[in-house]
Design a protein around this motif. Structure first.
Motif, PDB file in Angstrom:
ATOM      1  N   LEU A 152     -15.488 -24.410  -2.838  1.00  0.00           N
ATOM      2  CA  LEU A 152     -16.221 -25.681  -3.456  1.00  0.00           C
ATOM      3  C   LEU A 152     -17.380 -25.922  -2.750  1.00  0.00           C
ATOM      4  CD1 LEU A 152     -15.580 -27.669  -5.799  1.00  0.00           C
ATOM      5  CD2 LEU A 152     -14.616 -29.328  -4.027  1.00  0.00           C
ATOM      6  N   LEU A 153     -18.581 -26.007  -3.375  1.00  0.00           N
ATOM      7  CA  LEU A 153     -19.879 -26.437  -3.016  1.00  0.00           C
ATOM      8  C   LEU A 153     -20.315 -27.652  -3.547  1.00  0.00           C
ATOM      9  CD1 LEU A 153     -21.820 -23.029  -2.995  1.00  0.00           C
ATOM     10  CD2 LEU A 153     -20.478 -24.046  -1.098  1.00  0.00           C
ATOM     11  N   ALA A 154     -21.141 -28.543  -2.669  1.00  0.00           N
ATOM     12  CA  ALA A 154     -21.877 -29.786  -3.471  1.00  0.00           C
ATOM     13  C   ALA A 154     -23.406 -29.523  -3.106  1.00  0.00           C
ATOM     14  CB  ALA A 154     -21.428 -30.979  -2.508  1.00  0.00           C
ATOM     15  N   LEU A 155     -24.084 -29.831  -4.061  1.00  0.00           N
ATOM     16  CA  LEU A 155     -25.337 -29.647  -4.361  1.00  0.00           C
ATOM     17  C   LEU A 155     -26.016 -30.838  -4.622  1.00  0.00           C
ATOM     18  CD1 LEU A 155     -28.040 -27.694  -3.969  1.00  0.00           C
ATOM     19  CD2 LEU A 155     -28.166 -27.440  -6.448  1.00  0.00           C
ATOM     20  N   GLN A 156     -26.550 -31.583  -3.663  1.00  0.00           N
ATOM     21  CA  GLN A 156     -26.841 -33.094  -3.635  1.00  0.00           C
ATOM     22  C   GLN A 156     -28.484 -33.172  -3.484  1.00  0.00           C
ATOM     23  OE1 GLN A 156     -24.060 -35.566  -4.227  1.00  0.00           O
ATOM     24  NE2 GLN A 156     -23.584 -33.772  -5.086  1.00  0.00           N
ATOM     25  N   GLY A 157     -29.014 -34.291  -4.214  1.00  0.00           N
ATOM     26  CA  GLY A 157     -30.210 -34.588  -4.249  1.00  0.00           C
ATOM     27  C   GLY A 157     -31.178 -34.645  -5.369  1.00  0.00           C
ATOM     28  N   PRO A 158     -32.504 -35.375  -5.440  1.00  0.00           N
ATOM     29  CA  PRO A 158     -33.108 -35.453  -6.581  1.00  0.00           C
ATOM     30  C   PRO A 158     -33.659 -34.153  -7.156  1.00  0.00           C
ATOM     31  CG  PRO A 158     -34.234 -36.023  -4.698  1.00  0.00           C
ATOM     32  CD  PRO A 158     -32.978 -36.012  -4.148  1.00  0.00           C
ATOM     33  N   LYS A 159     -33.569 -33.025  -6.282  1.00  0.00           N
ATOM     34  CA  LYS A 159     -34.113 -31.694  -6.762  1.00  0.00           C
ATOM     35  C   LYS A 159     -32.922 -30.661  -7.169  1.00  0.00           C
ATOM     36  CE  LYS A 159     -38.731 -31.818  -4.421  1.00  0.00           C
ATOM     37  NZ  LYS A 159     -39.771 -31.382  -3.606  1.00  0.00           N
ATOM     38  N   ALA A 160     -31.687 -31.299  -7.062  1.00  0.00           N
ATOM     39  CA  ALA A 160     -30.568 -30.424  -7.423  1.00  0.00           C
ATOM     40  C   ALA A 160     -30.491 -29.791  -8.735  1.00  0.00           C
ATOM     41  CB  ALA A 160     -29.148 -31.344  -7.095  1.00  0.00           C
ATOM     42  N   ALA A 161     -30.890 -30.680  -9.776  1.00  0.00           N
ATOM     43  CA  ALA A 161     -30.674 -30.098 -11.092  1.00  0.00           C
ATOM     44  C   ALA A 161     -31.606 -28.916 -11.285  1.00  0.00           C
ATOM     45  CB  ALA A 161     -31.031 -31.252 -12.008  1.00  0.00           C
ATOM     46  N   ALA A 162     -32.946 -29.058 -10.847  1.00  0.00           N
ATOM     47  CA  ALA A 162     -33.896 -28.107 -10.943  1.00  0.00           C
ATOM     48  C   ALA A 162     -33.359 -26.746 -10.519  1.00  0.00           C
ATOM     49  CB  ALA A 162     -35.168 -28.531 -10.417  1.00  0.00           C
ATOM     50  N   ALA A 163     -32.802 -27.264  -9.006  1.00  0.00           N
ATOM     51  CA  ALA A 163     -32.191 -25.782  -8.265  1.00  0.00           C
ATOM     52  C   ALA A 163     -31.254 -25.110  -8.957  1.00  0.00           C
ATOM     53  CB  ALA A 163     -32.051 -26.238  -6.778  1.00  0.00           C
ATOM     54  N   LEU A 164     -30.328 -25.755  -9.606  1.00  0.00           N
ATOM     55  CA  LEU A 164     -29.219 -25.170 -10.282  1.00  0.00           C
ATOM     56  C   LEU A 164     -29.923 -24.445 -11.370  1.00  0.00           C
ATOM     57  CD1 LEU A 164     -26.197 -24.759  -9.770  1.00  0.00           C
ATOM     58  CD2 LEU A 164     -25.816 -26.751 -11.010  1.00  0.00           C
ATOM     59  N   THR A 165     -30.484 -25.324 -12.345  1.00  0.00           N
ATOM     60  CA  THR A 165     -31.079 -24.775 -13.767  1.00  0.00           C
ATOM     61  C   THR A 165     -31.814 -23.177 -13.402  1.00  0.00           C
ATOM     62  OG1 THR A 165     -31.368 -26.579 -14.484  1.00  0.00           O
ATOM     63  CG2 THR A 165     -32.622 -25.229 -15.583  1.00  0.00           C
ATOM     64  N   LEU A 167     -31.433 -20.924 -11.159  1.00  0.00           N
ATOM     65  CA  LEU A 167     -30.463 -19.839 -10.863  1.00  0.00           C
ATOM     66  C   LEU A 167     -29.966 -18.853 -12.199  1.00  0.00           C
ATOM     67  CD1 LEU A 167     -27.790 -21.011  -8.416  1.00  0.00           C
ATOM     68  CD2 LEU A 167     -29.877 -19.627  -7.956  1.00  0.00           C
ATOM     69  N   GLY A 168     -30.507 -19.855 -13.698  1.00  0.00           N
ATOM     70  CA  GLY A 168     -29.973 -19.261 -14.872  1.00  0.00           C
ATOM     71  C   GLY A 168     -28.487 -19.497 -15.043  1.00  0.00           C
ATOM     72  N   VAL A 169     -27.715 -20.482 -14.597  1.00  0.00           N
ATOM     73  CA  VAL A 169     -26.465 -20.823 -15.112  1.00  0.00           C
ATOM     74  C   VAL A 169     -26.477 -21.475 -16.346  1.00  0.00           C
ATOM     75  CG1 VAL A 169     -24.592 -22.439 -14.382  1.00  0.00           C
ATOM     76  CG2 VAL A 169     -25.950 -21.563 -12.525  1.00  0.00           C
ATOM     77  N   VAL A 170     -25.524 -20.827 -17.131  1.00  0.00           N
ATOM     78  CA  VAL A 170     -25.481 -21.151 -18.545  1.00  0.00           C
ATOM     79  C   VAL A 170     -24.033 -21.459 -19.023  1.00  0.00           C
ATOM     80  CG1 VAL A 170     -27.444 -19.569 -19.231  1.00  0.00           C
ATOM     81  CG2 VAL A 170     -24.976 -18.791 -19.525  1.00  0.00           C
ATOM     82  N   TRP A 192     -22.569 -17.746 -14.051  1.00  0.00           N
ATOM     83  CA  TRP A 192     -23.787 -17.333 -13.324  1.00  0.00           C
ATOM     84  C   TRP A 192     -23.695 -15.926 -13.504  1.00  0.00           C
ATOM     85  CZ3 TRP A 192     -23.925 -16.186  -7.792  1.00  0.00           C
ATOM     86  CH2 TRP A 192     -25.268 -15.870  -7.109  1.00  0.00           C
ATOM     87  N   GLY A 193     -24.494 -15.171 -14.185  1.00  0.00           N
ATOM     88  CA  GLY A 193     -24.184 -13.770 -14.411  1.00  0.00           C
ATOM     89  C   GLY A 193     -22.830 -13.520 -15.005  1.00  0.00           C
ATOM     90  N   ASP A 194     -21.822 -12.988 -14.244  1.00  0.00           N
ATOM     91  CA  ASP A 194     -20.488 -12.757 -14.657  1.00  0.00           C
ATOM     92  C   ASP A 194     -19.806 -13.504 -13.815  1.00  0.00           C
ATOM     93  OD1 ASP A 194     -21.004 -11.442 -12.553  1.00  0.00           O
ATOM     94  OD2 ASP A 194     -19.874  -9.552 -13.187  1.00  0.00           O
ATOM     95  N   VAL A 195     -20.003 -14.273 -12.931  1.00  0.00           N
ATOM     96  CA  VAL A 195     -19.443 -15.307 -12.172  1.00  0.00           C
ATOM     97  C   VAL A 195     -19.043 -16.587 -13.050  1.00  0.00           C
ATOM     98  CG1 VAL A 195     -19.121 -16.466 -10.080  1.00  0.00           C
ATOM     99  CG2 VAL A 195     -20.272 -14.228 -10.421  1.00  0.00           C
ATOM    100  N   ARG A 196     -17.718 -17.114 -13.185  1.00  0.00           N
ATOM    101  CA  ARG A 196     -17.384 -18.293 -13.561  1.00  0.00           C
ATOM    102  C   ARG A 196     -17.575 -19.430 -12.589  1.00  0.00           C
ATOM    103  NH1 ARG A 196     -12.236 -19.098 -16.178  1.00  0.00           N
ATOM    104  NH2 ARG A 196     -13.689 -20.233 -17.698  1.00  0.00           N
TER     105      ARG A 196
END
Length: 384
Positions: A152-165, A167-170, A192-196
């Motif tokens: 379990l990871l937590a990505l936090q901060g005002p630039k988190a959404a842009a960073a996650l996007t 990566l090509g997460v769909v 994320w690719g073939d990772v759920r």
């Protein structure tokens, strides 16, 4: 894994899936909740401020991830918590509290309706106690599984959404919102690719951000990909604690425990309207009585006069009378001053009330103040 001595017994200290990853990046590791965990990389203050301005990546794989399934699972869980779980729609999540028979808080937790069952995240320090309590109190037909192969990871901060996007997460399925269109307390399945990945827009810093459940076998690759971005740095436990303190968020085992009920803990928002009317949860008589008539004490925020930190365990005084105790405290980098939270009699809980805390035998002036100390920056639905 390593071992430590506790009460004359040898206790194993577990390693997180990212243990080698943390060490390779110069993390200083400490024991926390039975695991070796990174307390800092570049320094607590620098990591704290980075998260407020950019995006910080936290490893919270020590938390317990549980999945419940079976007919009536939501109603069965409702018998143990004060939230309205059966009304939770797919893709939505709710903060709630696991309650003892007398209404004391056994843990605070998050529950998500995945559309295929209920997903729960519990605190690492008490996850085995929680699991035992749930197994004892849930009907046999409700299946509970610990996702021990998930990190379990937590990505936090005002630039988190842009960073996650980036990566090509769909979304995994049609009808699931793109990850950057989720709002606070929404969740969904992603690829994320073939990772759920199981992703929720939530966190423990007061900032916008996400929590990401990922197979342990893939977590190093995901952490590498996120930290390859200029906006993202790994952040340790030290800054996680100062961030959540500024956000006014309690830490179980410090600000909350089995002797504190939700009203005393300033968590009455977790008791839904229907449950206030119907009861039916552990300790309902005590808790609903405190809602109606007031509780004897309350968790409050405290600003500190001067630069001396007031830490957990410090006694709180009203004149010469000892009236309470500090449960969390320290220097707040975004505030630029020490802050604390603790318990005082409800009659002394109004903002602006002047009190004192005892630090190293000396009295330090403190003032009751509203929380959060730093405004929350969650992305909410318009008008929500």
């Amino acid at each position: 894994m390593s071992e430590t001595e506790e009460m004359g017994e040898t206790v194993a200290i577990e390693s997180l899936p990212l243990d080698a990853w943390h060490r390779a990046r110069g993390a200083r590791m400490v024991e926390f909740a039975g695991y070796h965990m990174p307390i800092q990389y570049d320094g607590i203050m620098a990591e704290h401020l980075w998260t407020r301005d950019n995006a910080g990546l936290f490893d919270v794989s020590h938390m317990g991830q549980l999945v419940f399934s079976g007919e009536g699972a939501a109603e069965a869980l409702e018998a143990l918590v004060p939230g309205d779980i059966s009304a939770l729609k797919p893709g939505r999540m709710r903060y709630s509290l696991l309650l003892a028979d007398d209404g004391g808080i056994l843990d605070d937790l998050m529950i998500t309706n995945t559309g295929h069952g209920l997903y729960m995240v519990v605190n690492g320090a008490v996850k085995w106690d929680d699991i035992a309590h749930l197994r004892e109190h849930l009907p046999d037909e409700i299946e509970m599984n610990l996702l021990d192969e998930q990190a379990l990871l937590a990505l936090q901060g005002p630039k988190a959404a842009a960073a996650l996007t980036a990566l090509g997460v769909v979304p995994e399925f049609p009808g699931i919102l793109p990850v950057d269109r989720l709002v606070f307390m929404q969740a969904g399945p992603y690829l994320w690719g073939d990772v759920r990945l199981g992703i929720s827009r939530s966190g423990y810093t007061g900032e916008d951000g996400f929590e990401i459940s990922v197979p342990a076998s893939d977590v190093s690759a995901l952490a590498d990909a996120l930290c390859a971005q200029e906006a993202v740095k790994p952040i340790g436990l030290g800054a996680r604690d100062s961030l959540r303190l500024e956000a006014g968020l309690p830490l179980y085992g410090h600000d909350l425990d089995e002797g504190i009920d939700p009203v005393e803990g300033d968590l009455a928002f977790a008791i839904s309207k229907r449950r206030r009317e119907e009861g039916g949860f552990p300790g309902a008589a005590r808790i609903l009585g405190h809602l109606a008539d007031g509780s004897p004490r309350k968790r409050v925020g405290l600003t500190v006069d001067g630069k001396m930190p007031v830490r957990e365990g410090a006694k709180i005084f009203d004149g010469n009378s000892e009236v309470g105790v500090v449960t969390s405290g320290g220097f707040a980098p975004s505030v630029g001053a020490p802050i604390a939270m603790g318990y005082v009699p409800t009659g002394l809980s109004e903002p602006g009330t002047a009190l004192a805390a005892e630090v190293r035998g000396k009295r330090v002036a403190v003032t009751v103040t509203p929380m959060p100390f730093v405004p929350h920056r969650y992305v909410r639905k318009q008008g929500g």
